[in-house]
Design a protein around this motif. Structure first.
Motif, PDB file in Angstrom:
ATOM      1  N   LEU A  18      64.984  75.436  41.787  1.00  0.00           N
ATOM      2  CA  LEU A  18      65.393  76.725  42.351  1.00  0.00           C
ATOM      3  C   LEU A  18      65.669  77.739  41.238  1.00  0.00           C
ATOM      4  N   THR A  19      64.996  77.545  40.107  1.00  0.00           N
ATOM      5  CA  THR A  19      65.267  78.418  38.963  1.00  0.00           C
ATOM      6  C   THR A  19      64.817  79.859  39.208  1.00  0.00           C
ATOM      7  N   GLU A  20      63.997  80.058  40.232  1.00  0.00           N
ATOM      8  CA  GLU A  20      63.562  81.418  40.546  1.00  0.00           C
ATOM      9  C   GLU A  20      64.669  82.222  41.243  1.00  0.00           C
ATOM     10  N   LEU A  21      65.676  81.525  41.763  1.00  0.00           N
ATOM     11  CA  LEU A  21      66.712  82.203  42.538  1.00  0.00           C
ATOM     12  C   LEU A  21      67.828  82.718  41.635  1.00  0.00           C
ATOM     13  N   ALA A  22      68.482  83.755  42.082  1.00  0.00           N
ATOM     14  CA  ALA A  22      69.586  84.347  41.327  1.00  0.00           C
ATOM     15  C   ALA A  22      70.819  83.451  41.406  1.00  0.00           C
ATOM     16  N   SER A  23      71.754  83.671  40.509  1.00  0.00           N
ATOM     17  CA  SER A  23      73.016  82.938  40.551  1.00  0.00           C
ATOM     18  C   SER A  23      73.715  83.199  41.877  1.00  0.00           C
ATOM     19  N   GLY A  24      74.369  82.148  42.382  1.00  0.00           N
ATOM     20  CA  GLY A  24      75.086  82.324  43.640  1.00  0.00           C
ATOM     21  C   GLY A  24      75.146  81.027  44.414  1.00  0.00           C
ATOM     22  N   MET A  25      75.687  81.118  45.606  1.00  0.00           N
ATOM     23  CA  MET A  25      75.828  79.944  46.466  1.00  0.00           C
ATOM     24  C   MET A  25      74.740  79.961  47.530  1.00  0.00           C
ATOM     25  N   TYR A  26      74.163  78.793  47.776  1.00  0.00           N
ATOM     26  CA  TYR A  26      73.066  78.682  48.741  1.00  0.00           C
ATOM     27  C   TYR A  26      73.278  77.463  49.636  1.00  0.00           C
ATOM     28  N   SER A  46      76.716  88.257  58.941  1.00  0.00           N
ATOM     29  CA  SER A  46      76.859  87.122  59.861  1.00  0.00           C
ATOM     30  C   SER A  46      76.412  85.838  59.179  1.00  0.00           C
ATOM     31  N   ASN A  47      77.141  84.763  59.394  1.00  0.00           N
ATOM     32  CA  ASN A  47      76.672  83.462  58.898  1.00  0.00           C
ATOM     33  C   ASN A  47      76.096  82.641  60.042  1.00  0.00           C
ATOM     34  N   GLN A 104      69.725  84.345  54.933  1.00  0.00           N
ATOM     35  CA  GLN A 104      68.345  84.756  54.653  1.00  0.00           C
ATOM     36  C   GLN A 104      67.601  83.629  53.944  1.00  0.00           C
ATOM     37  N   GLN A 105      66.443  83.263  54.502  1.00  0.00           N
ATOM     38  CA  GLN A 105      65.671  82.194  53.866  1.00  0.00           C
ATOM     39  C   GLN A 105      65.026  82.707  52.591  1.00  0.00           C
ATOM     40  N   VAL A 106      65.218  81.954  51.485  1.00  0.00           N
ATOM     41  CA  VAL A 106      64.682  82.397  50.202  1.00  0.00           C
ATOM     42  C   VAL A 106      63.741  81.363  49.588  1.00  0.00           C
ATOM     43  N   TYR A 107      63.599  80.220  50.228  1.00  0.00           N
ATOM     44  CA  TYR A 107      62.744  79.163  49.682  1.00  0.00           C
ATOM     45  C   TYR A 107      62.342  78.248  50.813  1.00  0.00           C
ATOM     46  N   HIS A 108      61.078  77.833  50.806  1.00  0.00           N
ATOM     47  CA  HIS A 108      60.625  76.822  51.769  1.00  0.00           C
ATOM     48  C   HIS A 108      59.517  76.006  51.134  1.00  0.00           C
ATOM     49  N   ARG A 109      59.661  74.691  51.218  1.00  0.00           N
ATOM     50  CA  ARG A 109      58.618  73.822  50.696  1.00  0.00           C
ATOM     51  C   ARG A 109      58.528  72.590  51.577  1.00  0.00           C
ATOM     52  N   VAL A 131      65.855  76.804  51.909  1.00  0.00           N
ATOM     53  CA  VAL A 131      67.047  77.263  51.196  1.00  0.00           C
ATOM     54  C   VAL A 131      67.413  78.647  51.728  1.00  0.00           C
ATOM     55  N   TYR A 132      68.705  78.802  52.043  1.00  0.00           N
ATOM     56  CA  TYR A 132      69.195  80.050  52.623  1.00  0.00           C
ATOM     57  C   TYR A 132      70.303  80.635  51.741  1.00  0.00           C
ATOM     58  N   THR A 133      70.367  81.951  51.712  1.00  0.00           N
ATOM     59  CA  THR A 133      71.528  82.602  51.109  1.00  0.00           C
ATOM     60  C   THR A 133      72.714  82.444  52.057  1.00  0.00           C
ATOM     61  N   MET A 134      73.893  82.788  51.603  1.00  0.00           N
ATOM     62  CA  MET A 134      75.070  82.663  52.463  1.00  0.00           C
ATOM     63  C   MET A 134      74.931  83.492  53.748  1.00  0.00           C
ATOM     64  N   PRO A 135      74.374  84.714  53.696  1.00  0.00           N
ATOM     65  CA  PRO A 135      74.203  85.446  54.959  1.00  0.00           C
ATOM     66  C   PRO A 135      73.108  84.872  55.843  1.00  0.00           C
TER      67      PRO A 135
END
Ligand SMILES: [Zn+2]
Length: 417
Positions: A390-398, A322-323, A371-376, A365-369
């Motif tokens: 955001l260098t800690e995050l994997a390649s992809g769209m956010y 779900s988005n 999921q929150q992956v970053y907050h500051r 910062v959220y992944t496409m589905p």
């Protein structure tokens, strides 16, 4: 499916025993379950299939233990007959905070769990967001508000239909629908188990017992919501709905056998025994799936967690893609001030707030589905340009959601290495 399992379901739990008036009052889920069985011939089959899936999933988890955090988009349908029932946004948000607190084991009262069960108290790795995108892809607050002439809704799903004075469901495969209304006296809430009709699937809460601040004691810690969402994710009452006979089950071996429900409140470490668990440590009255007051329930067990994760990886797996948590693209394009560049990048971005220096920055910062992956959060700023790392995050769209105090915008960025 084993013959044993099938017979077990038929004999103990899927034909609801007579439910006492008091039991039905606190939580109407068993009553609704009975209605579903009568009205929906395929319901029992889907429940049996899901139970087999759940047991297979649980067996795999014993060796793997690789569950990940799942975010569930929530839409609140507030259905009101008077102003008091039209509870404000902050009450709804306080319900979300309560759900995230309890399902991530961030509740401070988890320290009250008796030492014998401390290792069982689990972070269920399930979290909740207020929906940002509606079923048509448009921006939404994640709240609908509907005036009604119904003074008190019965426990019969009628609040789930506009035709009967309520609000129609949003796609149950993409959202957790929570209806807020005045329920018949004494009922705090009810929920649909997985596998039922797509038009009557979600949680219903009485407005008095929704959220925290402003809710009515002793059910004012948002835990009617925690309990009912547990049912929506396939948790049974901890006593197994067997009328006190000890033959029922909640399908979790790490919750002690329990005869009946508990009301009111018990001090931490109070040992309560009953006919099903006659010796210490007795019954687990502080479990969210009992009936104790909100201040006296504060844990899910590991096997309850596994059941809920199985549900989200099985019959409710639509939630995983779900988005609903994402703010819509249309809303992103409406805000022209804030820029994040370059994109794609290897993970380092420049965030420029335009002509007005930001006083504060709240960055999610959220992944496409969703999921929150970053907050500051940065405060007391007087600048226009920042580095977003955001260098800690994997390649992809956010999706990067930024609240500058003056505006709240969302931008899509791509990390490519
Ligand atoms: Zn219940």
């Amino acid at each position: 499916m084993s013959k044993y399992l099938f017979l077990f379901f038929l004999s103990c739990c899927f034909i609801p025993a007579a439910v006492s008036a008091q039991e039905a009052d606190r939580c109407g889920t068993q009553h609704i379950h009975g209605l579903q069985l009568q009205q929906n011939p395929g319901f029992m089959i889907r429940r049996l299939q899901q139970e087999q899936f759940t047991q297979d999933f649980a067996a795999r988890q014993k060796s793997m233990r690789t569950m990940s955090v799942i975010t569930i988009p929530v839409v609140f349908h507030v259905v009101f007959e008077n102003a008091a029932e039209n509870i404000p946004d902050f009450r709804l948000d306080s319900q979300l905070v309560a759900l995230n607190r309890d399902y991530r084991k961030l509740n401070s009262d988890v320290s009250n769990v008796p030492s014998v069960w401390q290792s069982l108290a689990s972070d269920c790795e399930i979290q909740f967001c207020r929906a940002g995108t509606d079923p048509n892809g448009n921006a939404t607050s994640g709240i609908t508000r509907t005036g009604t002439t119904v003074t008190a809704f019965p426990v019969d799903n009628s609040v789930m239909f506009a035709a009967s004075g309520g609000h129609d469901i949003w796609d149950r495969d993409k959202y957790l629908n929570i209806w807020i209304c005045d329920l018949v006296s004494g009922t705090l809430g009810y929920a649909a188990f997985p596998g039922g009709s797509p038009s009557t699937d979600g949680v219903v809460l009485d407005y008095s017992y929704t959220g925290t601040t402003g809710a009515t004691a002793p059910y004012n810690k948002g835990r009617s919501g925690t309990h009912e969402v547990g049912h929506w994710l396939n948790l049974e009452h901890i006593w197994g709905n067997d009328g006190g006979s000890c033959s029922g089950t909640d399908y979790c071996t790490d919750t002690p056998n329990q005869g009946n429900w508990n009301f009111t409140c018990h001090s931490p470490n109070t040992v309560i025994t009953d006919n099903c668990s006659p010796n210490a440590p007795g019954i687990m009255w502080m479990n969210y799936m009992d009936y104790t007051d909100d201040a006296c329930m504060y844990m899910f067990t590991y096997e309850q967690k596994v059941r809920m994760q199985a549900t989200l990886n099985g019959i409710r797996s639509g939630i995983l893609t779900s988005n609903g948590c994402v703010v819509s693209v249309a809303e992103q394009e409406a805000g022209q001030t804030l820029r994040i560049f370059p994109s794609p990048s290897s993970g380092l971005f420049t965030l420029h707030t335009g002509s007005i220096p930001a006083q504060e920055l709240d960055i999610h910062v959220y992944t496409m589905p969703g999921q929150q992956v970053y907050h500051r959060r940065l405060e007391a700023l007087h600048e226009k340009e920042f580095t977003l790392d955001l260098t800690e995050l994997a390649s992809g769209m956010y999706f990067v959601q930024v609240n500058t105090g003056a505006e709240k915008v969302t931008r899509k960025v791509i990390i490519r290495r």
